[in-house]
Motif scaffolding. Structure first.
Motif, PDB file in Angstrom:
ATOM      1  N   TYR A   2       0.829  -1.220   0.000  1.00 47.20           N
ATOM      2  CA  TYR A   2       0.000   0.000   0.000  1.00 47.20           C
ATOM      3  C   TYR A   2       0.858   1.263   0.000  1.00 47.20           C
ATOM      4  O   TYR A   2       0.616   2.205   0.769  1.00 47.20           O
ATOM      5  CB  TYR A   2      -0.964  -0.003   1.201  1.00 47.20           C
ATOM      6  N   GLU A   3       1.861   1.227  -0.849  1.00 53.44           N
ATOM      7  CA  GLU A   3       2.811   2.340  -0.998  1.00 53.44           C
ATOM      8  C   GLU A   3       2.113   3.703  -1.106  1.00 53.44           C
ATOM      9  O   GLU A   3       1.265   3.908  -1.966  1.00 53.44           O
ATOM     10  CB  GLU A   3       3.637   2.094  -2.278  1.00 53.44           C
ATOM     11  N   GLY A   4       2.467   4.626  -0.180  1.00 53.38           N
ATOM     12  CA  GLY A   4       1.943   5.988  -0.241  1.00 53.38           C
ATOM     13  C   GLY A   4       0.509   6.159   0.244  1.00 53.38           C
ATOM     14  O   GLY A   4      -0.011   7.264   0.270  1.00 53.38           O
ATOM     15  N   GLU A   5      -0.136   5.059   0.658  1.00 54.30           N
ATOM     16  CA  GLU A   5      -1.540   5.175   1.083  1.00 54.30           C
ATOM     17  C   GLU A   5      -1.699   5.293   2.601  1.00 54.30           C
ATOM     18  O   GLU A   5      -2.737   5.719   3.091  1.00 54.30           O
ATOM     19  CB  GLU A   5      -2.342   3.964   0.562  1.00 54.30           C
ATOM     20  N   ILE A   6      -0.681   4.867   3.334  1.00 54.60           N
ATOM     21  CA  ILE A   6      -0.719   4.937   4.791  1.00 54.60           C
ATOM     22  C   ILE A   6       0.086   6.150   5.238  1.00 54.60           C
ATOM     23  O   ILE A   6       1.271   6.270   4.924  1.00 54.60           O
ATOM     24  CB  ILE A   6      -0.114   3.649   5.418  1.00 54.60           C
ATOM     25  N   ALA A   7      -0.589   7.083   5.955  1.00 51.27           N
ATOM     26  CA  ALA A   7       0.079   8.324   6.358  1.00 51.27           C
ATOM     27  C   ALA A   7       1.007   8.103   7.548  1.00 51.27           C
ATOM     28  O   ALA A   7       2.089   8.668   7.617  1.00 51.27           O
ATOM     29  CB  ALA A   7      -0.963   9.389   6.687  1.00 51.27           C
ATOM     30  N   SER A   8       0.580   7.273   8.515  1.00 55.16           N
ATOM     31  CA  SER A   8       1.420   7.022   9.686  1.00 55.16           C
ATOM     32  C   SER A   8       1.003   5.725  10.363  1.00 55.16           C
ATOM     33  O   SER A   8      -0.115   5.250  10.183  1.00 55.16           O
ATOM     34  CB  SER A   8       1.275   8.177  10.689  1.00 55.16           C
ATOM     35  N   VAL A   9       1.953   5.174  11.119  1.00 53.58           N
ATOM     36  CA  VAL A   9       1.647   3.975  11.912  1.00 53.58           C
ATOM     37  C   VAL A   9       1.233   4.438  13.300  1.00 53.58           C
ATOM     38  O   VAL A   9       2.004   5.098  13.995  1.00 53.58           O
ATOM     39  CB  VAL A   9       2.875   3.037  11.996  1.00 53.58           C
ATOM     40  N   LEU A  10       0.009   4.090  13.696  1.00 52.13           N
ATOM     41  CA  LEU A  10      -0.521   4.542  14.989  1.00 52.13           C
ATOM     42  C   LEU A  10      -0.219   3.528  16.096  1.00 52.13           C
ATOM     43  O   LEU A  10       0.141   3.900  17.214  1.00 52.13           O
ATOM     44  CB  LEU A  10      -2.034   4.745  14.855  1.00 52.13           C
ATOM     45  N   VAL A  11      -0.387   2.243  15.786  1.00 53.40           N
ATOM     46  CA  VAL A  11      -0.073   1.172  16.737  1.00 53.40           C
ATOM     47  C   VAL A  11       0.706   0.099  15.972  1.00 53.40           C
ATOM     48  O   VAL A  11       0.209  -0.431  14.979  1.00 53.40           O
ATOM     49  CB  VAL A  11      -1.351   0.541  17.347  1.00 53.40           C
ATOM     50  N   THR A  12       1.904  -0.186  16.431  1.00 54.83           N
ATOM     51  CA  THR A  12       2.746  -1.158  15.713  1.00 54.83           C
ATOM     52  C   THR A  12       2.280  -2.588  15.969  1.00 54.83           C
ATOM     53  O   THR A  12       1.540  -2.860  16.924  1.00 54.83           O
ATOM     54  CB  THR A  12       4.221  -1.063  16.143  1.00 54.83           C
ATOM     55  N   GLU A  13       2.784  -3.485  15.130  1.00 57.53           N
ATOM     56  CA  GLU A  13       2.478  -4.908  15.272  1.00 57.53           C
ATOM     57  C   GLU A  13       2.892  -5.404  16.665  1.00 57.53           C
ATOM     58  O   GLU A  13       2.142  -6.132  17.324  1.00 57.53           O
ATOM     59  CB  GLU A  13       3.237  -5.660  14.179  1.00 57.53           C
ATOM     60  N   GLN A  14       4.064  -4.982  17.109  1.00 61.51           N
ATOM     61  CA  GLN A  14       4.559  -5.404  18.431  1.00 61.51           C
ATOM     62  C   GLN A  14       3.682  -4.862  19.553  1.00 61.51           C
ATOM     63  O   GLN A  14       3.356  -5.579  20.503  1.00 61.51           O
ATOM     64  CB  GLN A  14       6.012  -4.940  18.620  1.00 61.51           C
ATOM     65  N   GLN A  15       3.278  -3.597  19.432  1.00 66.65           N
ATOM     66  CA  GLN A  15       2.409  -3.003  20.465  1.00 66.65           C
ATOM     67  C   GLN A  15       1.066  -3.729  20.523  1.00 66.65           C
ATOM     68  O   GLN A  15       0.520  -3.946  21.607  1.00 66.65           O
ATOM     69  CB  GLN A  15       2.177  -1.510  20.168  1.00 66.65           C
ATOM     70  N   ILE A  16       0.549  -4.120  19.381  1.00 62.05           N
ATOM     71  CA  ILE A  16      -0.719  -4.865  19.343  1.00 62.05           C
ATOM     72  C   ILE A  16      -0.550  -6.199  20.061  1.00 62.05           C
ATOM     73  O   ILE A  16      -1.351  -6.565  20.930  1.00 62.05           O
ATOM     74  CB  ILE A  16      -1.201  -5.104  17.894  1.00 62.05           C
ATOM     75  N   GLN A  17       0.497  -6.927  19.708  1.00 63.17           N
ATOM     76  CA  GLN A  17       0.693  -8.262  20.282  1.00 63.17           C
ATOM     77  C   GLN A  17       0.962  -8.192  21.792  1.00 63.17           C
ATOM     78  O   GLN A  17       0.461  -9.027  22.553  1.00 63.17           O
ATOM     79  CB  GLN A  17       1.809  -9.021  19.544  1.00 63.17           C
ATOM     80  N   ASP A  18       1.721  -7.194  22.235  1.00 64.60           N
ATOM     81  CA  ASP A  18       1.972  -7.033  23.672  1.00 64.60           C
ATOM     82  C   ASP A  18       0.665  -6.750  24.416  1.00 64.60           C
ATOM     83  O   ASP A  18       0.410  -7.292  25.487  1.00 64.60           O
ATOM     84  CB  ASP A  18       2.950  -5.871  23.928  1.00 64.60           C
ATOM     85  N   LYS A  19      -0.156  -5.885  23.824  1.00 64.06           N
ATOM     86  CA  LYS A  19      -1.438  -5.530  24.459  1.00 64.06           C
ATOM     87  C   LYS A  19      -2.369  -6.734  24.521  1.00 64.06           C
ATOM     88  O   LYS A  19      -3.076  -6.946  25.522  1.00 64.06           O
ATOM     89  CB  LYS A  19      -2.090  -4.374  23.683  1.00 64.06           C
ATOM     90  N   ILE A  20      -2.371  -7.537  23.472  1.00 60.33           N
ATOM     91  CA  ILE A  20      -3.219  -8.734  23.450  1.00 60.33           C
ATOM     92  C   ILE A  20      -2.825  -9.688  24.583  1.00 60.33           C
ATOM     93  O   ILE A  20      -3.696 -10.214  25.292  1.00 60.33           O
ATOM     94  CB  ILE A  20      -3.153  -9.426  22.074  1.00 60.33           C
TER      95      ILE A  20
END
Ligand code: PRP
Ligand code: MN
Ligand code: MG
Length: 184
Positions: A2-20
Motif C-alpha cells: 500500500y505504498e503511499g496510502e498509509i500516512a502514519s503507523v498509529l499502533v505497531t504490530e509489536q504493540q498490538i501483540q503485547d497488548k493482546i
C-alpha cells in the motif's frame, strides 16, 4: 505494501501483540476470580475483529469457544450511519453462557450499543466487551466496554482487520490513511 496510502503507523504490530497478551492475562484472571468454570464464549464481530479474535483467542490462557456474528453499519463510507444490519447471526443459543464480545473498534459506539442489547435479550450468564481500539472523541452513545486495548485519536484508521472500502484489513499494524485515498 500500500505504498503511499498509509500516512502514519498509529499502533505497531509489536504493540498490538503485547497488548493482546496483557488483555488475555487480565481477562483470564477476572473470569477465574468470578468463579467462571465453563468455557468462555467469544463472539467476534466480522469482519473487522477477525485478526484480533484469532490472536486474542490463542493468547487467552483459559478455554474459549469461538462464534462469529457479522453486522455492518458503514458500507464503504468513513463515518457511521447508525444503521446496523445482521449479515450473519450466531450459529447457536448463548443462554447461560459467559459471552465476551470481541471487537476491533468502538467508534461512535452505535454498533456495540445495538449488539449489546441484541445479545443481552438472549439471556447469557454474563456479557462483556473487549475492544482493541476505542475513539473517545467519536463516541455518540455511551457503551460499557470493560476491556479496551488502546484509546486513539479521532482519525480514520485502517489495518489489522479495519478496512476502508474493504481494503487494508491485511496490514499487521494500525495506521492512518492518507486523506488522498478517500478524497479522490
Ligand atoms: C466497523 C468496526 C466496528 C464498527 C465501529 O465495522 O469494525 O464494528 O464499525 O463503528 P461504530 O462504533 O461507529 O458503530 P463495519 O460496520 O465497518 O464492518 P466491518 O467490520 O465488516 O468492516
Ligand atoms: Mn466491524
Ligand atoms: Mg468496515
Amino acid at each position: 505494501m500500500y505504498e503511499g496510502e498509509i500516512a502514519s503507523v498509529l499502533v505497531t504490530e509489536q504493540q498490538i501483540q503485547d497488548k493482546i497478551n496483557e488483555l488475555a492475562k487480565q481477562i483470564a484472571a477476572d473470569y477465574a476470580r468470578d468463579g467462571v468454570t465453563g468455557d468462555l464464549l467469544l463472539v467476534g464481530v466480522l469482519k473487522g475483529a477477525v485478526m484480533f479474535m484469532t490472536d486474542f483467542a490463542r493468547a487467552l490462557p483459559i478455554p474459549a469457544q469461538l462464534e462469529f456474528m457479522a453486522v455492518s453499519s458503514y458500507g464503504s463510507a468513513t463515518s457511521s450511519s447508525g444503521v446496523v444490519r445482521i449479515l450473519k447471526d450466531l450459529d447457536r443459543d448463548i443462554a447461560g453462557k459467559h459471552v465476551l464480545i470481541v471487537e476491533d473498534i468502538v467508534d461512535s459506539g452505535l454498533t456495540l450499543s445495538w449488539l449489546l442489547k441484541n445479545l443481552a435479550s438472549r439471556n447469557p450468564a454474563s456479557l462483556e466487551v473487549c475492544s482493541l481500539l476505542r475513539k473517545p472523541e467519536a463516541v455518540k452513545v455511551d457503551v460499557p466496554v470493560k476491556y479496551v486495548g488502546f484509546d486513539i485519536p479521532n482519525e480514520f484508521v485502517v489495518g489489522y482487520g479495519l478496512d476502508y472500502a474493504e481494503r487494508y484489513r491485511d496490514l499487521p499494524y494500525i495506521g492512518t490513511l492518507d486523506p488522498k485515498v478517500y478524497s479522490s
